[in-house]
Design a protein around this motif. Structure first.
Motif, short mmCIF file in Angstrom:
data_model
loop_
_atom_site.label_atom_id
_atom_site.label_comp_id
_atom_site.label_asym_id
_atom_site.label_seq_id
_atom_site.Cartn_x
_atom_site.Cartn_y
_atom_site.Cartn_z
N ASN A 69 0.82 -1.22 0.00
CA ASN A 69 0.00 0.00 0.00
C ASN A 69 0.85 1.26 0.00
O ASN A 69 0.46 2.29 -0.56
CB ASN A 69 -0.91 0.02 1.21
N PRO A 72 4.23 3.45 -3.99
CA PRO A 72 3.52 3.95 -5.19
C PRO A 72 4.06 3.38 -6.50
O PRO A 72 3.34 3.35 -7.50
CB PRO A 72 3.72 5.46 -5.11
N THR A 76 1.34 1.72 -10.99
CA THR A 76 1.62 2.69 -12.05
C THR A 76 1.06 2.31 -13.43
O THR A 76 1.37 2.98 -14.40
CB THR A 76 3.14 2.91 -12.18
N ILE A 92 -4.92 6.83 -6.63
CA ILE A 92 -4.60 7.29 -5.27
C ILE A 92 -3.26 6.73 -4.82
O ILE A 92 -2.39 7.46 -4.34
CB ILE A 92 -5.71 6.86 -4.29
N ARG A 93 -3.08 5.42 -4.98
CA ARG A 93 -1.88 4.76 -4.46
C ARG A 93 -0.62 5.16 -5.24
O ARG A 93 0.49 5.12 -4.69
CB ARG A 93 -2.06 3.24 -4.52
N SER A 94 -0.74 5.50 -6.50
CA SER A 94 0.43 5.86 -7.30
C SER A 94 1.01 7.21 -6.90
O SER A 94 2.15 7.53 -7.27
CB SER A 94 0.08 5.86 -8.79
N LYS A 95 0.22 8.02 -6.19
CA LYS A 95 0.65 9.34 -5.72
C LYS A 95 1.17 10.18 -6.90
O LYS A 95 0.42 10.51 -7.80
CB LYS A 95 1.68 9.19 -4.62
N THR A 96 2.45 10.50 -6.94
CA THR A 96 3.00 11.35 -8.01
C THR A 96 3.81 10.56 -9.03
O THR A 96 4.49 11.16 -9.87
CB THR A 96 3.87 12.46 -7.41
N GLN A 97 3.75 9.24 -8.95
CA GLN A 97 4.52 8.41 -9.88
C GLN A 97 4.02 8.59 -11.33
O GLN A 97 2.84 8.86 -11.56
CB GLN A 97 4.38 6.93 -9.50
N SER A 129 -5.15 12.97 -14.50
CA SER A 129 -3.80 12.46 -14.22
C SER A 129 -2.90 12.49 -15.45
O SER A 129 -1.74 12.06 -15.39
CB SER A 129 -3.88 11.02 -13.69
#
Length: 265
Positions: A69, A72, A76, A92-97, A129
């Motif tokens: 979790n 990130p 992707t 959500i989980r990828s954040k800024t990747q 995104s």
């Protein structure tokens, strides 16, 4: 951000395994296990079983769930056919990747099309995104609403594949300043707006590029390494008397692969 294991920790764990110290994968500390799981990112090509496997890893124990979790880099890849709740979780989980996106409405290969409601909801979800997409594989019917996907801002996009069921000319300018690779099938683009490519493949286009448009792309891409043009009917040189016909000079010092096949003469 995952904590990196020190060389001492990694060496100690390896030595314990070597001498039968009873260390199992599950017993490894998070600072070692995290990097191990991070070595299994999403496939560089479409793999519908990836997230199924990821959730199995995640369900082993609470420790593994927390590591998955919180990483990130494991979240992707996005596929059009995925459950929309999974798509929300990935975003959500990828954040800024940076993300890889596969859009296949089923009609390019003659398969059963996905419901329009699903496609529309998917586009609503992922469009915000687009500035962190690094890869887009776009496969669609020729009458799809291409602007909803190709008209998005692609700040980080490096590779773009477009495969359509019929020929179109997409004349809008792509907003993709980092684009290095284009592979198009039955889709002409605004060629004069494209530059800086390292790889260009064009197949079975009846809408372009013509000869002048191709020359413009090549002149604007001095670092081009791969050029492939096949079954591209409009690409004809201006008709001139043979004695006066000259081809423009193009310098491509990094070109490694060049292939032309089934072109009009």
């Amino acid at each position: 951000m995952a904590v990196q294991a020190s060389p001492h920790d990694a060496a100690a764990a390896a030595k314990s395994l070597e001498y039968g110290g009873g260390v199992t994968l599950r017993s490894l500390p998070p600072e070692i296990l995290g990097p191990v799981l991070s070595e299994a990112p999403a496939s560089s090509w479409y793999n519908p079983r990836y997230y199924s496997s990821l959730f199995k890893i995640r369900s082993v124990c609470k420790q593994w769930m927390d590591i998955v979790n919180a990483n990130p880099g494991l979240w992707t890849s996005i596929w059009l056919a995925s459950n929309l709740n999974l798509v929300k979780l990935i975003l959500i989980r990828s954040k800024t990747q940076l993300l890889s996106v596969w859009y296949d409405d089923g009609l390019f290969a003659g398969s059963v099309s996905l419901p329009e409601s699903h496609i529309s909801s998917f586009l609503d979800l992922v469009s915000s995104s687009s500035r962190r997409w690094k890869f887009l594989d776009y496969r669609a019917s020729y009458y799809a609403q291409h602007e909803r996907m190709l008209g998005l801002p692609f700040d980080e996009l490096g590779e773009l594949n477009i495969l359509l069921s019929g020929n179109i000319a997409y004349t809008s300018t792509l907003t993709a300043p980092r684009l290095k690779s284009i592979d198009v099938h039955r889709c002409s683009l605004n060629w004069h707006s494209i530059s800086g490519l390292r790889s260009l493949a064009i197949d079975q286009n009846t809408e372009g590029p013509d000869f002048d448009e191709l020359i413009a792309v090549l002149r604007a891409s001095p670092d081009l390494e791969r050029l492939q043009v096949e079954r591209n009917w409009p690409m004809t040189a201006p008709v001139q008397p043979e004695s006066s016909q000259t081809l423009p000079h193009i310098f491509l010092p990094k070109l490694q692969v060049m292939r032309f096949e089934k072109l009009p003469i």
